[in-house]
Design a protein around this motif. Sequence first.
Motif, PDB file in Angstrom:
ATOM      1  N   CYS A  61       7.381  24.809  15.441  1.00  0.00           N
ATOM      2  CA  CYS A  61       8.671  23.912  14.808  1.00  0.00           C
ATOM      3  C   CYS A  61       8.955  22.497  15.234  1.00  0.00           C
ATOM      4  CB  CYS A  61      10.001  24.775  14.911  1.00  0.00           C
ATOM      5  SG  CYS A  61       9.995  26.226  14.105  1.00  0.00           S
ATOM      6  N   PRO A  97       4.020  23.893   9.827  1.00  0.00           N
ATOM      7  CA  PRO A  97       4.007  23.306   8.508  1.00  0.00           C
ATOM      8  C   PRO A  97       2.960  22.806   7.819  1.00  0.00           C
ATOM      9  CG  PRO A  97       5.321  22.349  10.307  1.00  0.00           C
ATOM     10  CD  PRO A  97       4.373  23.217  10.991  1.00  0.00           C
ATOM     11  N   ASP A 115      11.784  24.030   3.697  1.00  0.00           N
ATOM     12  CA  ASP A 115      12.636  24.505   4.652  1.00  0.00           C
ATOM     13  C   ASP A 115      12.972  25.991   4.671  1.00  0.00           C
ATOM     14  OD1 ASP A 115      12.839  21.692   5.798  1.00  0.00           O
ATOM     15  OD2 ASP A 115      14.923  21.554   4.965  1.00  0.00           O
ATOM     16  N   HIS A 153       9.668  27.652   5.799  1.00  0.00           N
ATOM     17  CA  HIS A 153       9.532  27.732   7.324  1.00  0.00           C
ATOM     18  C   HIS A 153      10.357  28.572   7.842  1.00  0.00           C
ATOM     19  CE1 HIS A 153       7.393  25.676  10.426  1.00  0.00           C
ATOM     20  NE2 HIS A 153       8.474  25.863  11.372  1.00  0.00           N
ATOM     21  N   ILE A 191       9.202  31.878  10.358  1.00  0.00           N
ATOM     22  CA  ILE A 191       9.925  32.086  11.717  1.00  0.00           C
ATOM     23  C   ILE A 191      10.039  33.808  11.894  1.00  0.00           C
ATOM     24  CG2 ILE A 191      11.906  32.105  13.073  1.00  0.00           C
ATOM     25  CD1 ILE A 191      12.081  29.117  12.124  1.00  0.00           C
ATOM     26  N   VAL A 225       8.422  31.216  18.894  1.00  0.00           N
ATOM     27  CA  VAL A 225       8.335  29.689  18.361  1.00  0.00           C
ATOM     28  C   VAL A 225       8.130  29.052  19.483  1.00  0.00           C
ATOM     29  CG1 VAL A 225      10.262  28.233  17.453  1.00  0.00           C
ATOM     30  CG2 VAL A 225      10.464  30.436  16.810  1.00  0.00           C
ATOM     31  N   VAL A 252       8.249  24.946  19.942  1.00  0.00           N
ATOM     32  CA  VAL A 252       9.040  23.499  19.613  1.00  0.00           C
ATOM     33  C   VAL A 252       7.980  22.476  20.005  1.00  0.00           C
ATOM     34  CG1 VAL A 252      11.132  22.181  19.329  1.00  0.00           C
ATOM     35  CG2 VAL A 252      11.238  24.775  19.447  1.00  0.00           C
ATOM     36  N   SER A 276      17.081  19.620  11.606  1.00  0.00           N
ATOM     37  CA  SER A 276      16.207  20.460  11.009  1.00  0.00           C
ATOM     38  C   SER A 276      15.698  21.581  12.034  1.00  0.00           C
ATOM     39  CB  SER A 276      15.307  20.268  10.144  1.00  0.00           C
ATOM     40  OG  SER A 276      15.953  19.479   8.879  1.00  0.00           O
ATOM     41  N   THR A 277      15.228  20.921  13.149  1.00  0.00           N
ATOM     42  CA  THR A 277      14.643  21.602  14.126  1.00  0.00           C
ATOM     43  C   THR A 277      15.725  22.499  14.796  1.00  0.00           C
ATOM     44  OG1 THR A 277      12.825  20.167  14.351  1.00  0.00           O
ATOM     45  CG2 THR A 277      13.362  21.507  16.164  1.00  0.00           C
ATOM     46  N   GLU A 299      16.255  25.583  12.964  1.00  0.00           N
ATOM     47  CA  GLU A 299      15.217  26.513  12.990  1.00  0.00           C
ATOM     48  C   GLU A 299      15.402  27.245  14.384  1.00  0.00           C
ATOM     49  OE1 GLU A 299      12.286  24.048  10.226  1.00  0.00           O
ATOM     50  OE2 GLU A 299      11.864  24.110  12.479  1.00  0.00           O
TER      51      GLU A 299
END
Length: 145
Positions: free
Chosen positions: A41, A67, A92, A95, A99, A105, A107, A117-118, A121
């Motif tokens: 992410c 992505p 979005d 994604h 998850i 995850v 990052v 957006s992150t 997530e």
Amino acid sequence: MRKRMKARAFWKTVHRLTGLGADGYVRDQEAARGPKVVVLCGSTRYWDQFQEANLYETVAGRIVLAPGCNLKQPHPLWADPAQADRLKRVLDDLHLRKIDLADEVLVVNPGGYIGESTRREIDYARGLGKSIRYTHPVDGEDGRG
């Protein structure tokens, strides 16, 4: 009908598991489950860093979900602004499904950057109880740089 384990095989298994201890048993169970699935992410403005993270996670034996396209780079599929907006909403949501599938995850956050957006997530992943790692240090415990 359930097949019974022979006594010798049973005691070998007991000996192996007790020799490993509880932690060893957990590691043994995780290894039998297969490789971890990690989802990347972060902002696609760091596309090169995504590729690097994908490489290192793959070499570490993890299945990587990332992505699949970078809307910040020109492409005919999203050249029309209205089409780009629709596609962003679809991607979005896609994604978030990645998850759902992942064990953890990662990052990608060069310089500690985490955009809106992150953040969404990360909050979504936390709500699912996913473990979260960062490629770079973040300010505060909640990952909000």
